[in-house]
Design an enzyme around this catalytic site. Sequence first.
Site, PDB file in Angstrom:
ATOM      1  N   SER A 177       0.840  -1.146  -0.191  1.00  0.00           N
ATOM      2  CA  SER A 177      -0.002   0.147  -0.180  1.00  0.00           C
ATOM      3  C   SER A 177       0.926   1.334  -0.204  1.00  0.00           C
ATOM      4  O   SER A 177       1.789   1.368   1.093  1.00  0.00           O
ATOM      5  CB  SER A 177      -1.042   0.005   1.214  1.00  0.00           C
ATOM      6  N   ARG A 232     -27.201 -40.853 -20.050  1.00  0.00           N
ATOM      7  CA  ARG A 232     -26.853 -39.568 -20.232  1.00  0.00           C
ATOM      8  C   ARG A 232     -27.608 -38.605 -19.543  1.00  0.00           C
ATOM      9  O   ARG A 232     -28.955 -38.349 -19.579  1.00  0.00           O
ATOM     10  CB  ARG A 232     -26.653 -38.940 -21.798  1.00  0.00           C
TER      11      ARG A 232
END
Lengths: 452, 452, 452, 452
Positions: D276, D315
């Site tokens: 920072s 499926r």
Amino acid sequence: MSLPLFDRFLAPVDAAAPFDDIALIQAMFDFEAALARAQAAAGMIPAVSAGAIASVCKAELYDLDALAAASTRAGSLAIPLVKELTHTVSLYSAEASAVVHKGSTSQDVQDTAMALCTRRSLDALDAVLARLIASLLDLAEQHADTPMLARTLMQPAQVTSFGLKVLNWTAPLVRCRTRLRDAASRGLALQLGGAIGTQAGLGLHAGAVSRHMADALGLALPASPWHTQRDEWLRVAMEAGVLAGCLGKIGTDLALMAQVEVGELSEPAAPGRGGSSAMPHKRNPVGALVALAVAQRTPHRVAALLGAMGQQHERGLGTWQAELAEWPGLFIGVHASALALADVFAAPDVRPDRMRRNIDALHGLVFAEPAAALLAPALGKAGAHTLLEQLSGDAARDGHPLEGLMLAAVQADPALRKAVDAAAVKRVFDPQVALAAARRQFDERLPALRAA
Amino acid sequence: MSLPLFDRFLAPVDAAAPFDDIALIQAMFDFEAALARAQAAAGMIPAVSAGAIASVCKAELYDLDALAAASTRAGSLAIPLVKELTHTVSLYSAEASAVVHKGSTSQDVQDTAMALCTRRSLDALDAVLARLIASLLDLAEQHADTPMLARTLMQPAQVTSFGLKVLNWTAPLVRCRTRLRDAASRGLALQLGGAIGTQAGLGLHAGAVSRHMADALGLALPASPWHTQRDEWLRVAMEAGVLAGCLGKIGTDLALMAQVEVGELSEPAAPGRGGSSAMPHKRNPVGALVALAVAQRTPHRVAALLGAMGQQHERGLGTWQAELAEWPGLFIGVHASALALADVFAAPDVRPDRMRRNIDALHGLVFAEPAAALLAPALGKAGAHTLLEQLSGDAARDGHPLEGLMLAAVQADPALRKAVDAAAVKRVFDPQVALAAARRQFDERLPALRAA
Amino acid sequence: MSLPLFDRFLAPVDAAAPFDDIALIQAMFDFEAALARAQAAAGMIPAVSAGAIASVCKAELYDLDALAAASTRAGSLAIPLVKELTHTVSLYSAEASAVVHKGSTSQDVQDTAMALCTRRSLDALDAVLARLIASLLDLAEQHADTPMLARTLMQPAQVTSFGLKVLNWTAPLVRCRTRLRDAASRGLALQLGGAIGTQAGLGLHAGAVSRHMADALGLALPASPWHTQRDEWLRVAMEAGVLAGCLGKIGTDLALMAQVEVGELSEPAAPGRGGSSAMPHKRNPVGALVALAVAQRTPHRVAALLGAMGQQHERGLGTWQAELAEWPGLFIGVHASALALADVFAAPDVRPDRMRRNIDALHGLVFAEPAAALLAPALGKAGAHTLLEQLSGDAARDGHPLEGLMLAAVQADPALRKAVDAAAVKRVFDPQVALAAARRQFDERLPALRAA
Amino acid sequence: MSLPLFDRFLAPVDAAAPFDDIALIQAMFDFEAALARAQAAAGMIPAVSAGAIASVCKAELYDLDALAAASTRAGSLAIPLVKELTHTVSLYSAEASAVVHKGSTSQDVQDTAMALCTRRSLDALDAVLARLIASLLDLAEQHADTPMLARTLMQPAQVTSFGLKVLNWTAPLVRCRTRLRDAASRGLALQLGGAIGTQAGLGLHAGAVSRHMADALGLALPASPWHTQRDEWLRVAMEAGVLAGCLGKIGTDLALMAQVEVGELSEPAAPGRGGSSAMPHKRNPVGALVALAVAQRTPHRVAALLGAMGQQHERGLGTWQAELAEWPGLFIGVHASALALADVFAAPDVRPDRMRRNIDALHGLVFAEPAAALLAPALGKAGAHTLLEQLSGDAARDGHPLEGLMLAAVQADPALRKAVDAAAVKRVFDPQVALAAARRQFDERLPALRAA
């Protein structure tokens, strides 16, 4: 489109666009422009500076990939963005560049940008829901008197109407629209807290700047900065989660009804839609597919968001970043689900004949309960029940209609013959009669749903 | 207590009792009694039958373990309960026994019973929240001017007040109370749909019976039966999930502040509470423990409930049953969490001295940002920043206070000396001055929270 | 039974018993007895002291409810238990009471007890799985040549055999049994770390005592204490989660096949089992119900356990406690699911006639792909496909068998008539021929599954 | 990079690349090329056709965005891809174009492609883990004798070594590497089942083609197609989930130790890393941030995958598609987490002085337990404990070292003075002595971890 391949497969462009990289980054610039203008309006910075800043708050001026790459290293997306913006402003005005992002912090930019994108996503979703609801209400009205099997525990129970079933699908969507708007009106709020949420950098202008920005951006003005108080924000996500569940419920029923063996409702046929060139009979329920996939995924996203609420102190470590990353997918998903079902119900393939055939195939067994009720006055509750149980067993075993067996039983017993009218028996077994209760409910509830 | 051992460890009796076996079963009987009375009031059944039914709707008359055992086999809890109830009524009145449970279905009983238990749980929770909020607001007021470190990403950032931190914890709880009540006022509703949700068995009395029952049981009257439309019901759970997150956020901060090295806030000491006989210095944060454990578990329960929304057709298979089983734990958990924190904040051990010491230990580095702002008019933004960066580096490395280094630097530079007042420097490094913004926010927000 | 009402509804006694309160508390006493004996064997404490301790390590000697109540306050269940045990031992031997729980810590007791209960649960589950697998393999063999529709995206695709479908259900269960045993052989391990996991209180005897205890309790000897390293432990839970998913897959197919409109497979009929007195045709799939409900709930429990892995430092705050509370439900659930399906497949109601009827109802459309392949040599791939697409459209629209339409088309075209044999066409549309590939796979895979 | 913005922020390019759009689509082409070559090798198709197909199986030849867009409509990604491939092949060879994708189905392509991408992701992850483990083992050895506080329930407990703490972090990673490889060796398997999983289109060549493909692609040869049997596949995901938890545990400890007030371990300082500009003291733990964010998100992805296991029939509808979409994020996340920690531990900032200071700040209270043990022979267990409790209370209240208070107490009591040696007291309070047990465990365990 910045969505992974298999997410894209589930989400059309319309659903994903509000959270696209460019949209998010533009929203971050929108924050910076609105901040500068609000500070100018409050007299904190010169209007000319605000103008200089706002004039370059355009995503297309920047290298988005470079910004994204820098973000990983910086631990924040806003840091490189503000740096690039400051640099760009400084090319025009040193004075203006000194007040870029003034009094604000990274999280202010990113939270507000996410709120803006969510706002756009929800506006679009609301329109889709309106369309879906309108289609469903029309469908419900068309089939208010279409009898079909009601099914409990995935087994046939009694007879209802397709219209009421559709109304049952619709009512939650109407509620969701309202609740989602309510939640958004509170939860999609400006974030403007500064480094630690005290608005220290805005001094006495904090209130004025906040109000001006919220107005300009079309966001709620929160009671306070919400860096680590995410409850109102989360409520918007919760509502999206509930909506995904409501849409998933429709998807579940649709997938079940679309089974060839049931065949009561299919998705619209269209070239290239859910088809299989080899198997022309195949009409894959791709709308249901999306609604189901989203309903499958959404609860986990909601849980991930809730799990990130324990944000430490004044800004979270890991928690906030996880939340940001989870957020868009939730809304993209529910949007995609609504779109998929809106497509389905724009032209659903309803088969009242199959609904009727599925009732008839049960040989009247679904009417055993009212049939017993008809005999109860004459035989007592227990006696009536025992008789029907026996007749139903016969019907199920031999495939004879229960109606005929019951008529025969009534004829065979002088007492029953006297007490029970053949026309009454007929009525008991009439699907149209059976849906009277469904019709009553339908008529009571439709007006409120139409009005909403 | 019908809660597994390690759940009990996290939940005191008060939290678990509303969903205890006996409470749930009594609630099922309450449904049956209310149904009979409502049908009598509507003229569907004789008042004397309703009286006969209601008089034996008392859980203590039945063998609860036998009921539970029978439920597994029957695939429903209501089936054996209604059977036993009918049998018991028949001992007194054959007529009354014929109208037990009339027009209703298993899910009606179980959903309504769960709503009743949730109602009681939420009423108790509301009182706990009121107590917790009151304690927190008092605490906040006491410490409106107590400076402490604000921390972002788990690193010290700037100075705030403990009072504002506590206010930030409190505001979401105030909102949660309201929202939870709102959600409950809609979602805790009578369930009365009959076999397939059409209220067929109630005929034209459906409306009157429903209204009467909802009134008598203190539940909402829903727009329609909601057997497989769970959105309003789920919203109550969502709110409980959000509340667990808000409480967990407090638990997180509490656990972090209670670390001996931080030492700013500890749980109350009490005999047998979180202690360790061997280590008298040890005061385990058992309140935070519960809040954290609940916050950990709750999102998954919420997800499980959302995941069960895809209830098939007119009654779900597996989905509804999963929901019922997940439901109580969510509310027991959040209740336990609120209780645990209410205990903590009834007598928290606050250490303003440690808060101050933790600020001082940073040698003024948390004031580097306002310090740079002070020099900016004289040095330019960039110049001021560069100087502070250098001084901060020296301070961090050598442990000298940044204030002294800065004063020396100002003195050493004639231009700075002229532009910058020593008193102004002193103010920049004064924690009490630093929390002015926090105080402003505090004063603005407190009244509304007190009023709520 | 210490399980909440609606959990009990999903779990029979057999599934819940291994984690019952009494079982858990006895397992804690088993730990203390084994510890004392191992320390005696290692020469750390006198054998007579170990004997005195072990002789009162019997749950029935203690007031379990009082223990549970004290645990909430103490923040641990082991603390009150050890206190009561020490007191009880002291009634017989002061010397022995001085060495109760020596060198151990609360988490040692509770983790080991949970491992012991899990051990018993998994042993019972293994037997259930063996039974279920045996039933399924028998069923598969009986139906190796029973044609049925294979369905993709919930739409009919081509023809397979019911035998292969059952084999596909079974193979994962066979794997799960092996993997679960492997995971348990490592993850169900002794916990013995002492206060901070260094075994400091055991000194040089640590190794010998650990080995002796692990042997005596039938648990794995871990490479080190695992107070906050839960990976091997979690792997057991992961396997249970996978198993729940495999069982849920069977439950899904079962529920779909049991739909009356499909009617291919039903659960066994038995008095009181999933019935409805009013609707004798109703045979609710209560086995599928349990498997589905468990599959719905389990992923969330797994996630909760994974989410608790971030246990802080040397013993977790909130995380460990959440894990303990989530743990039993996972195993009870999967056990219940296996039991439910074992019951179903002990006497499943298979309907080859309905399987065949469902194929036939599609007018041969499921054979369109091989039919096109038959014509491809003569017409080219594209030409064959176009013709079949057209014929299939006719068949679907008019309900004529595709076989007939194709024969007619072949006859109508001299070139085709010459190239394509009518018998070959017939073979293409023969379900028995169609399942040749299924049969091949079946024969290849069955032996290994039988052997396992 | 086809990852949304805020996912990218958590995942560097290395982690995301294996699942990038282009990688996935190339993997699908790799499947098609391998299929053609294997069929040529088995004599099913001409070698020249295989060559023609393979030569255009290159993602860069195709318009990926168009493919992705078409996939939404088709309900599958493979369908448009195969169509484009067939068209492209046909430009060169009509014969070859007729055998593109022969005997295969969409899911074969997509599952295999996902397995290939996962393979690459896991290979890269394995290398990162190796690096991280090596760094950690070196760190552990350097600090085998560095005393530090062990902490339980986030409170100081006793003294351990930093070396053992690091070893405890490392051991699970070593296990995870092994287990992940094992799971991948079975679960990352070829998918080749054809339309319904029977390999019907491959006829008698099924076995040979499968073996050839699995070999060529470097994937496992599964016992059978696994379209809807996902257990082995899921186990790979489970292991990734466990690994994310193990890394998250390290991230948790790291974040806690990096708190300025604790100050025992910080992430490396590097320009632009977690810094920072305004607050030079700020070194945000961005490595921990990533590990924590991933640990937060991963359990929900695992749950989503488990929740999708109930894939219907041959499926899935919605389930399989949800699984595919959830899959990559899981592996990208855990990869990113490992990378982040590997960066941290390449140059960690360890502060033995702060570790020691944190021990000393407790005035010897963490040694109260062994101190009591020292006095027990003279005073009895209870007497010793009572005395220490009193002395500890004094020490905690007045900040006097417990060692001095105890020495004084020993001196003051003639009996104690005789029984207790001052040097022994000194040893009890010596952190270096206290970590003997830690050292023992360290020495026993290190060799095996080094060997792995």
